[in-house]
Design an enzyme around this catalytic site. Structure first.
Site, mmCIF file in Angstrom:
data_model
loop_
_atom_site.group_PDB
_atom_site.id
_atom_site.type_symbol
_atom_site.label_atom_id
_atom_site.label_comp_id
_atom_site.label_asym_id
_atom_site.label_seq_id
_atom_site.Cartn_x
_atom_site.Cartn_y
_atom_site.Cartn_z
ATOM 1 N N ASN A 78 19.426 11.564 26.157
ATOM 2 C CA ASN A 78 19.094 10.787 25.249
ATOM 3 C C ASN A 78 19.504 9.469 25.381
ATOM 4 O OD1 ASN A 78 17.922 9.672 22.786
ATOM 5 N ND2 ASN A 78 19.715 10.640 21.626
ATOM 6 N N CYS A 79 20.631 8.736 24.826
ATOM 7 C CA CYS A 79 20.947 7.577 24.673
ATOM 8 C C CYS A 79 22.417 7.357 25.468
ATOM 9 C CB CYS A 79 20.923 6.937 23.527
ATOM 10 S SG CYS A 79 21.877 7.982 22.194
ATOM 11 N N MET A 288 25.199 3.536 20.438
ATOM 12 C CA MET A 288 24.242 3.940 21.727
ATOM 13 C C MET A 288 22.701 3.866 21.035
ATOM 14 S SD MET A 288 26.011 7.360 23.679
ATOM 15 C CE MET A 288 26.086 8.204 22.031
ATOM 16 N N CYS A 290 20.101 2.495 18.498
ATOM 17 C CA CYS A 290 20.240 1.871 17.229
ATOM 18 C C CYS A 290 21.419 2.367 16.428
ATOM 19 C CB CYS A 290 18.835 2.135 16.667
ATOM 20 S SG CYS A 290 18.655 3.674 15.931
ATOM 21 N N SER A 292 23.477 5.912 17.142
ATOM 22 C CA SER A 292 24.419 6.874 17.556
ATOM 23 C C SER A 292 25.743 6.603 18.124
ATOM 24 C CB SER A 292 23.701 7.803 18.725
ATOM 25 O OG SER A 292 24.305 8.646 19.079
ATOM 26 N N ASN A 311 24.538 10.824 24.738
ATOM 27 C CA ASN A 311 24.023 11.694 24.017
ATOM 28 C C ASN A 311 23.233 12.679 24.582
ATOM 29 O OD1 ASN A 311 22.051 12.682 21.743
ATOM 30 N ND2 ASN A 311 24.068 12.659 20.898
ATOM 31 N N TYR A 441 24.395 13.162 12.559
ATOM 32 C CA TYR A 441 23.672 12.032 12.820
ATOM 33 C C TYR A 441 22.695 11.635 11.696
ATOM 34 C CZ TYR A 441 20.074 9.195 15.762
ATOM 35 O OH TYR A 441 19.388 8.367 16.284
ATOM 36 N N GLU A 446 11.539 7.262 11.981
ATOM 37 C CA GLU A 446 10.432 6.389 12.096
ATOM 38 C C GLU A 446 9.273 7.331 11.788
ATOM 39 O OE1 GLU A 446 7.888 3.881 15.270
ATOM 40 O OE2 GLU A 446 9.989 4.046 15.734
ATOM 41 N N GLY A 580 16.100 1.554 12.816
ATOM 42 C CA GLY A 580 17.524 0.939 13.107
ATOM 43 C C GLY A 580 16.840 -0.586 13.900
#
Length: 605
Positions: A78-79, A288, A290, A292, A311, A441, A446, A580
């Site tokens: 992920n991020c 991480m 917007c 996390s 993540n 989380y 969105e 975010g």
């Protein structure tokens, strides 16, 4: 729907849900269309990889397995927080080029732009460069030393002022170039990289110079019309003794940041004090992407490590659906709710473990920039297993949630903090059982704000103040329609930052604050005392027909200039915070639910 029908909907532009799923993706252009087509294929592959009971729960809206258009068909993560310091200091290979330690700030930010594109193309989530004021400071000093050397060589009078002035210009130009690079390049995901840079804790002259350059560039805007850039997202740490109060050494930079926020919405701010209390870290932790957040983690030598961590993915639980499913006739049944909640937490665990399992047996060679060249803080060999890097809490894997506001309505009382505390108890057990760091989380939602509500409406019809709106409220946020002051909103949302420690942000809606920076500062300061991560949404629109910078009025058919009535999206620049990140709805449309939510937002004043 068959894969053929989905692809037809993309090609013929009839599948509006797909085309407007991500406000950062311009679905009109080839690279994005190719990525969306690959996503359709990946989703169908996932149906054969993910257990059927998980896919059924995902498709029916009980849970949402995020980014299923990337993972688990391919072992994406992920991020992350990029280890920029390690990459620049130790060098790395990028494509066919061996990158050495840069000798100037201009080269350093040029390399950072290339890293941005590469990392964004090898993961599906956001990319963060943390504390760039401190990390890039050595390259400002190298630039300054070169100018001193030139001044002495050419016998320039007042060499120190000459070098200072030239360095300041070089730093400004370096960050201007980076901003243009980010906003003009595409990752292989068919989008501008979701990139965040954080700063604010540095106090020496080079670190201050970097902070000022970042903010001055953002204030200036992009291009001839000076439009508001979407990326990079700017996040500034605020801290007593650094920049929070008048006697602090960087208070002047806070004033510049307030001006910047009033004109461009960014920077968002992080309270260093509350952030450290929440994460357990000795230094402020950058988000991480917007929102996390990682918690403290120490390597084998006892050193706290942040940069290079990441993540592994998110699964979101539909909280309003649990409540809707708990009604017997017209009465809410508490016992049934508890049973369903526990069942669905078990379901989320299985879905998250499925995501982790997709990374087993994967070798470092799948993403050299991440695993071999230092972005994840390691230099693995091509045949090393990547799964070892994620164990023992080094990486997080997240359980998201949505619709606390709607949940409270359905249950008939304020149950938000209670339910999140119970979720955390489950996550703690999962972490102890598996060795992977599960975190709670606050999902940005969105697209999910619309998808979950749409599916619940199909099952339960129009439920007053719940499904009838057309969207679910983002995570723990107060209803966008509630008319309260910014201070009330901050106070009501603040406790959730200390519960959902794996991801959170609060923001308020304010009128134009360009001529009231003291008022904006009062809101910032209140937020810094009460919560962790905060942003302000303010009008930063521009009509190119009449020159107005007043807020464009949202309608079901688009935006209208409140001064001259212009409706042509090509003749205005409209910026809104989707969740975010910021987005431009005229360039890249929002989904139906998010558009309705934005139309119903009220100012907090």
């Amino acid at each position: 729907m068959t894969i053929e029908k989905e692809i037809e909907g993309l090609i013929h532009k009839t599948n509006k849900d797909l085309l407007n799923e991500n406000a950062n993706k311009d679905s009109r252009v080839f690279p994005t269309q190719r990525d969306l087509m690959a996503g359709i294929v990946s989703k169908h592959i996932a149906k054969n990889m993910v257990p059927s009971f998980i896919m059924k729960a995902h498709e029916s809206g009980i849970i949402h397995v995020h980014d299923i258009d990337y993972s688990p068909a391919l072992p994406f993560t992920n991020c992350c927080l990029v280890d920029l310091k390690g990459m620049l200091e130790n060098g790395f290979k990028l494509g066919n080029a061996q990158i050495e330690t840069p000798k100037s700030i201009g080269v350093a930010t040029a390399i950072m732009a290339q890293i941005t594109a590469q990392v964004a193309s090898h993961q599906y989530g956001g990319t963060t460069f943390a504390n760039v004021d401190k990390v890039l400071s050595p390259y400002v000093k190298r630039t300054y030393a070169k100018h001193i050397e030139d001044a002495e060589k050419w016998q320039i009078a007042d060499a120190l002022n000459y070098a200072q002035s030239k360095t300041e210009k070089d730093v400004y130009d370096a960050f201007q170039a980076y901003e243009y690079e980010v906003n003009t390049l595409f990752s292989s995901n068919g989008q501008t990289p979701f990139v965040t840079i954080t700063f604010g804790t540095g106090t020496d002259w080079t670190e201050r110079m970097i902070q000022k350059a970042i903010l001055k560039n953002r204030i200036k805007g992009l291009g001839r019309d000076g439009i508001t850039p979407i990326f990079p997202k700017l996040v500034m740490f605020v801290e007593e003794g650094v920049n929070l109060y008048k006697d602090d050494p960087n208070y002047d930079i806070k004033q510049l940041a307030l001006e910047c926020a009033s004109k461009r919405m960014y920077p968002d701010i992080i309270s260093a004090k509350n952030n450290k209390a929440i994460t357990g870290s000795s230094v402020p932790v950058s988000p991480m992407g917007c929102r996390s957040f990682l918690s403290v983690w120490k390597d084998s030598t006892g050193n706290e490590i942040l940069d290079g961590r990441n993540n592994l993915g998110v699964v979101t639980l539909n909280l309003p659906r649990i409540a809707l499913d708990s009604y017997i006739g017209t009465q809410f049944n508490e016992q049934k709710f508890v049973e369903l909640f526990n069942e669905r937490m078990d379901l989320c665990f299985e879905a998250l473990m499925c995501r982790i399992s997709s990374l087993k047996g994967v070798k470092a060679t799948v993403a050299p920039i991440l695993y071999q060249e230092g972005a994840f803080g390691v230099r693995l060999k091509p045949d090393d297993d990547i799964i070892e890097l994620f164990k023992n809490g080094r990486s997080s894997v997240s359980l998201g949630y949505i619709g606390i506001h709607e949940l409270n309505i359905l249950v008939g009382r304020d149950i938000g903090r209670e339910i999140l505390t119970k979720m955390n108890a489950h996550l703690k057990q999962w972490t102890e059982r598996t060795g992977f760091a599960f975190s709670l989380y606050s999902t940005p939602a969105e697209n999910l704000c619309y998808r979950f509500c749409k599916l619940d409406t199909e099952k339960y019809g129009s439920v007053k103040d719940v499904t009838d709106k057309g969207w679910y409220t983002n995570s723990f946020h107060v209803s966008v329609e509630e008319n309260i002051t910014p201070f009330e909103k901050i106070s009501r949302e603040a406790p959730y930052h200390f519960i959902a420690t794996g991801g959170h942000i609060s923001y308020v809606e304010l009128p134009d604050m360009k001529n009231n920076l003291k008022g904006l500062e009062a809101v910032w300061d209140y937020a810094a005392q009460h919560l962790d991560y905060f942003g302000v949404n303010m009008p930063v629109d521009k009509c190119f027909t009449c020159g107005s910078t007043h807020e464009m009025t949202p309608t079901e058919n688009g935006f209208v200039c409140s001064i001259c009535g212009e409706t042509d999206p090509k003749k205005m620049n409209t910026i809104r915070r989707t969740c975010g990140y910021l987005g431009n709805p005229n360039e890249r449309g929002f989904n139906l639910g998010k558009n309705k939510e934005i139309m119903h937002r009220v100012k907090h004043q």
